[in-house]
Design an enzyme around this catalytic site. Sequence first.
Site, short mmCIF file in Angstrom:
data_model
loop_
_atom_site.label_atom_id
_atom_site.label_comp_id
_atom_site.label_asym_id
_atom_site.label_seq_id
_atom_site.Cartn_x
_atom_site.Cartn_y
_atom_site.Cartn_z
N CYS A 66 0.92 -1.07 -0.02
CA CYS A 66 0.06 0.05 -0.18
C CYS A 66 1.05 1.30 0.03
CB CYS A 66 -1.17 0.05 1.31
SG CYS A 66 -0.32 0.28 2.94
N HIS A 115 15.82 -12.08 12.03
CA HIS A 115 15.55 -12.15 13.67
C HIS A 115 14.19 -12.34 14.02
CE1 HIS A 115 19.44 -9.60 14.28
NE2 HIS A 115 19.81 -10.63 13.55
#
Length: 143
Positions: free
Chosen positions: A65, A98
Amino acid sequence: MKIAIGNDHAGPDYKKAIVDYLHSKGHDVFNHGTDTFDSVDYPDFGHPVAMDVESGKADFGIVICGSGNGIAMTANKHQGIRAALCWTKEISALARQHNNANVISIPARFTSIQQAVDIVDTFLSTEFEGGRHQKRVDKMKCS
């Protein structure tokens, strides 16, 4: 790999370039995005992507978006979804390494199309490191 993609009116050109890239790599793509620049509501495209990943129909999701924020927030409402807003390859690598992100959110108004393709490439080619990061990912879950 199976990948779901969804976008609002800020991202049709981005989606086309990303889908073309994904097909060139042999990936299956589930397209939930709009193909026009007519104003639409990003949740209508973010939820189906999240549901595909959540259900296991897709391995990863890509949402697009204008800012990347609204559609990422939408996807993150789903259990098991870890949507990461990424505007550089380095951030997309860290989101996978991570955080074990399974959905990437691209801010179309703040990246070029080529940057977006490179960000997706990095995201999909980076593995989760596990180890000390796994306990942190586990703590993200709501009980």
